[in-house]
Design a protein around this motif. Structure first.
Motif, PDB file in Angstrom:
ATOM      1  N   UNK A  20       0.795  -1.225   0.000  1.00  0.00           N
ATOM      2  CA  UNK A  20       0.000   0.000   0.000  1.00  0.00           C
ATOM      3  C   UNK A  20       0.826   1.272   0.000  1.00  0.00           C
ATOM      4  N   UNK A  21       2.136   1.176   0.196  1.00  0.00           N
ATOM      5  CA  UNK A  21       2.970   2.370   0.206  1.00  0.00           C
ATOM      6  C   UNK A  21       4.421   1.986  -0.025  1.00  0.00           C
ATOM      7  N   UNK A 300      12.369 -20.363   8.065  1.00  0.00           N
ATOM      8  CA  UNK A 300      11.069 -20.998   7.958  1.00  0.00           C
ATOM      9  C   UNK A 300      10.046 -19.876   8.055  1.00  0.00           C
ATOM     10  N   UNK A 301       9.198 -19.768   7.045  1.00  0.00           N
ATOM     11  CA  UNK A 301       8.333 -18.596   6.941  1.00  0.00           C
ATOM     12  C   UNK A 301       6.881 -18.993   6.770  1.00  0.00           C
ATOM     13  N   UNK A 302       6.022 -18.010   6.984  1.00  0.00           N
ATOM     14  CA  UNK A 302       4.588 -18.199   6.822  1.00  0.00           C
ATOM     15  C   UNK A 302       3.960 -16.839   6.588  1.00  0.00           C
ATOM     16  N   UNK A 303       2.738 -16.851   6.058  1.00  0.00           N
ATOM     17  CA  UNK A 303       2.071 -15.585   5.809  1.00  0.00           C
ATOM     18  C   UNK A 303       0.579 -15.741   5.697  1.00  0.00           C
ATOM     19  N   UNK A 304      -0.152 -14.880   6.388  1.00  0.00           N
ATOM     20  CA  UNK A 304      -1.594 -14.823   6.223  1.00  0.00           C
ATOM     21  C   UNK A 304      -1.921 -14.073   4.936  1.00  0.00           C
ATOM     22  N   UNK A 305      -3.094 -14.287   4.396  1.00  0.00           N
ATOM     23  CA  UNK A 305      -3.497 -13.585   3.180  1.00  0.00           C
ATOM     24  C   UNK A 305      -4.048 -12.197   3.486  1.00  0.00           C
ATOM     25  N   UNK A 306      -4.564 -12.003   4.690  1.00  0.00           N
ATOM     26  CA  UNK A 306      -5.077 -10.689   5.070  1.00  0.00           C
ATOM     27  C   UNK A 306      -5.015 -10.561   6.582  1.00  0.00           C
ATOM     28  N   UNK A 307      -4.713  -9.374   7.030  1.00  0.00           N
ATOM     29  CA  UNK A 307      -4.751  -9.061   8.461  1.00  0.00           C
ATOM     30  C   UNK A 307      -4.985  -7.562   8.605  1.00  0.00           C
ATOM     31  N   UNK A 308      -3.931  -6.741   8.414  1.00  0.00           N
ATOM     32  CA  UNK A 308      -4.158  -5.303   8.435  1.00  0.00           C
ATOM     33  C   UNK A 308      -5.133  -4.848   7.365  1.00  0.00           C
ATOM     34  N   UNK A 309      -5.166  -5.566   6.241  1.00  0.00           N
ATOM     35  CA  UNK A 309      -6.120  -5.212   5.185  1.00  0.00           C
ATOM     36  C   UNK A 309      -7.563  -5.379   5.660  1.00  0.00           C
ATOM     37  N   UNK A 312      -8.422  -2.224   7.501  1.00  0.00           N
ATOM     38  CA  UNK A 312      -8.692  -1.151   6.532  1.00  0.00           C
ATOM     39  C   UNK A 312     -10.074  -1.315   5.921  1.00  0.00           C
ATOM     40  N   UNK A 313     -10.431  -2.559   5.586  1.00  0.00           N
ATOM     41  CA  UNK A 313     -11.768  -2.843   5.045  1.00  0.00           C
ATOM     42  C   UNK A 313     -12.845  -2.408   6.036  1.00  0.00           C
ATOM     43  N   UNK A 314     -12.667  -2.744   7.320  1.00  0.00           N
ATOM     44  CA  UNK A 314     -13.677  -2.425   8.320  1.00  0.00           C
ATOM     45  C   UNK A 314     -13.774  -0.916   8.522  1.00  0.00           C
ATOM     46  N   UNK A 315     -12.614  -0.240   8.523  1.00  0.00           N
ATOM     47  CA  UNK A 315     -12.637   1.228   8.651  1.00  0.00           C
ATOM     48  C   UNK A 315     -13.427   1.846   7.504  1.00  0.00           C
ATOM     49  N   UNK A 316     -13.156   1.415   6.283  1.00  0.00           N
ATOM     50  CA  UNK A 316     -13.839   1.987   5.123  1.00  0.00           C
ATOM     51  C   UNK A 316     -15.317   1.609   5.097  1.00  0.00           C
ATOM     52  N   UNK A 317     -15.626   0.387   5.529  1.00  0.00           N
ATOM     53  CA  UNK A 317     -17.002  -0.079   5.512  1.00  0.00           C
ATOM     54  C   UNK A 317     -17.875   0.696   6.483  1.00  0.00           C
ATOM     55  N   UNK A 372     -17.116  -1.464  18.250  1.00  0.00           N
ATOM     56  CA  UNK A 372     -15.884  -1.824  18.941  1.00  0.00           C
ATOM     57  C   UNK A 372     -15.765  -3.319  19.169  1.00  0.00           C
ATOM     58  N   UNK A 373     -16.894  -3.984  19.478  1.00  0.00           N
ATOM     59  CA  UNK A 373     -16.879  -5.433  19.654  1.00  0.00           C
ATOM     60  C   UNK A 373     -16.461  -6.130  18.354  1.00  0.00           C
ATOM     61  N   UNK A 374     -17.044  -5.684  17.242  1.00  0.00           N
ATOM     62  CA  UNK A 374     -16.727  -6.324  15.966  1.00  0.00           C
ATOM     63  C   UNK A 374     -15.270  -6.076  15.592  1.00  0.00           C
ATOM     64  N   UNK A 375     -14.796  -4.859  15.811  1.00  0.00           N
ATOM     65  CA  UNK A 375     -13.404  -4.560  15.475  1.00  0.00           C
ATOM     66  C   UNK A 375     -12.456  -5.385  16.337  1.00  0.00           C
ATOM     67  N   UNK A 376     -12.783  -5.513  17.628  1.00  0.00           N
ATOM     68  CA  UNK A 376     -11.939  -6.335  18.488  1.00  0.00           C
ATOM     69  C   UNK A 376     -11.982  -7.797  18.048  1.00  0.00           C
ATOM     70  N   UNK A 377     -13.143  -8.286  17.648  1.00  0.00           N
ATOM     71  CA  UNK A 377     -13.247  -9.668  17.184  1.00  0.00           C
ATOM     72  C   UNK A 377     -12.360  -9.909  15.965  1.00  0.00           C
TER      73      UNK A 377
END
Length: 507
Positions: A20-21, A300-309, A312-317, A372-377
């Motif tokens: 994103x930047x 040894x590595x790993x990666x989620x497909x989304x987390x901070x994104x 961002x989705x919830x903020x925009x929604x 806030x509950x949903x964001x924390x979840x």
């Protein structure tokens, strides 16, 4: 101190191209930060499972602008430059290095997954690929993305003479060199032999016939020097050394001294990423075994497909609230988010489930629940996924001795503290947290011999420790998370198929 008033000081310049930047940092060769800069950009999502960047309009334009912004009054005082970036990306280019189409991004672009499964079968099966390459083929593997171009865009493939990822393209623009670091090459599975530390030509020709692969080097090696043409474009002094660089997560690991066996980095970004250093090569069907940043180093590595994104989705929604307000509301919600439970598979999932058809879920909603509950979840969902990853690391024989938290998600301690409470694992905060670009600055300093290879670059600032009060709560919540994941798997796939019917049928 600013570049224009720094007297006789010399510098190294690190630049990192993110999802994103793009960020840059100008440092003294011993790691002192002089100035930082940043440019935002967007990611193109042209269809389901597709994520792309314009190499010229984003990668090169950002780097060009940031160099100009941080350039000292005497450009020759920049003694070396290094660039890292998201990856592995697949950017096809012609013989002169000109991009032929936008770049296919790393594991968030899942269009080639069906080809990955077919290629594995053709190469002797998953075990054979895992043994040679260190990882099974999936959305993170660059080889199937090359095959996708060959099968679905034959006119592009016919003109393709070179392939770049984000940092190697910019390095090419700066120096003319066609070079890739060993770590990034190890994510070009199945083209790279992890044990031999070399391209495996039989498999490379099977997947990408006729493609000339780049020269291999290590991130702190000198790829080349700034050409006269690049100097005129950027303002850098012609002849300035440019280090090879690597993928952003490994540059970030370098920035916080994650270099010794047992060290583990958690990178809180658009995706949550893990880099653990192992003393010997480790193979896991659920994780990625890769070359490290330095000769003899394994990761040894790993990666989620989304987390901070997802945040961002919830903020925009929801609209009308920025991250400070959402974070305050989530902090006011009790641990357990008022009985809500979420799965963070909003873009499928990479490790350890390797399921591009996974989908996000928020379960347990009532009319009483707050924003806030949903964001924390959602934050707790990413933390539960971290615990799932740590279980997979443990199954592979890796138990972290030191965990370092980095990335934009550490700006406020709430999210990392939730992860610490859910996992029961303490996390160290580094003193400098400007990210992968700071690791690039270290690579640049190493390239010119301005810092010793074993010297510490970034001291710890504080440590987050888990709360005993929430241990039983999150143990129960983790069991529920696994139950929800398993029980809804078929439904997730059914919904994903319905979504795909509205997308591109060639995916």
């Amino acid at each position: 101190m600013t570049p224009s008033t720094a007297g006789t000081h010399t510098y190294v310049l690190g630049i990192d191209i993110g999802t994103a930047s793009t960020k840059a940092v100008l440092c003294t060769p011993d790691g002192g930060i002089v100035q930082q800069a940043r440019r935002e950009h967007s990611t193109s999502l042209p269809g389901p499972g597709r994520a792309e960047h314009d190499a010229e309009g984003i990668w090169w334009a950002d780097v060009h602008a940031l160099i100009r912004e941080l350039l000292p009054s005497r450009p020759e005082r920049i003694r070396a430059v290094c660039v890292s970036g998201i990856g592995p990306c697949v950017l096809p280019a012609d013989a002169d290095g000109r991009p032929l189409r936008p770049a296919l991004l790393y594991g968030v672009d899942t269009r080639a997954v069906p080809l990955a499964e077919r290629i594995e079968r053709e190469l002797g099966g998953a075990d054979a690929v895992l043994a040679r390459c260190g990882s099974r083929l999936g959305s993170q593997s660059a080889g199937p993305k090359l095959a996708w171009l060959r099968h679905h865009e034959p006119e592009v493939w016919a003109a393709t003479a070179k392939v770049f990822t984000a940092h190697s393209y910019v390095t090419h623009r700066l120096t003319g060199a066609y070079v890739l670091d060993h770590h990034s090459a190890s994510q070009y599975a199945p083209l790279y032999d992890l044990a031999a530390r070399a391209w495996h030509q039989p498999w490379a020709q099977a997947v990408a016939p006729g493609l000339a692969l780049p020269e291999l080097a290590w991130p702190a090696d000198i790829a080349g020097r700034v050409t006269a043409r690049a100097a005129a474009a950027t303002g850098l002094a012609a002849g300035t050394p440019v280090a090879v660089g690597t993928i952003d997560a490994w540059a970030e690991a370098e920035s916080v001294d994650v270099r010794d066996p047992g060290d583990l980095m958690l990178m809180y970004g658009s995706t949550l990423f893990f880099v653990g250093v192992t003393g010997t090569p480790v193979r896991s069907p659920a994780l990625w075994s890769t070359a490290g940043n330095h000769p003899g180093q394994h990761t040894l590595a790993a990666g989620m497909a989304s987390s901070g994104s997802i945040t961002q989705w919830f903020r925009d929604l929801t609209g009308g609230a920025g991250f400070p307000q959402l974070t305050a509301e989530a902090a006011a919600s009790p641990p357990g988010a008022g009985g809500l439970l979420a799965l963070p598979y909003f873009a499928g999932e990479r490790t350890p489930v390797a399921d591009p058809q996974a989908r996000g879920i928020i379960a347990g909603l009532t009319l009483r629940h707050t924003r806030g509950d949903v964001y924390r979840a959602l934050l707790e969902a990413t933390a539960l996924a971290v615990r799932h990853h740590l279980d997979a690391f443990a199954e592979a024989g890796f138990t972290p001795g030191r965990v370092v938290a980095v990335g934009g998600g550490t700006t406020h301690p709430l999210w990392p503290q939730i992860v610490t409470d859910v996992t029961g694992v303490a996390q160290e905060y580094p003193h400098e947290r400007c990210g992968a670009s700071y690791g690039d600055a270290r690579f640049a300093a190493l390239a010119i011999g301005a810092v010793r290879p074993g010297a510490r670059w970034n001291r710890p600032a504080k440590v987050l420790t888990p709360s005993a009060a929430t241990r039983d709560l999150f143990a129960d919540r983790y069991a529920a998370y696994q139950d929800l994941r398993t029980a809804t798997g078929p439904l997730q796939h059914r919904l994903a198929a319905a979504q795909d019917r509205h997308g591109d049928p060639t995916r």
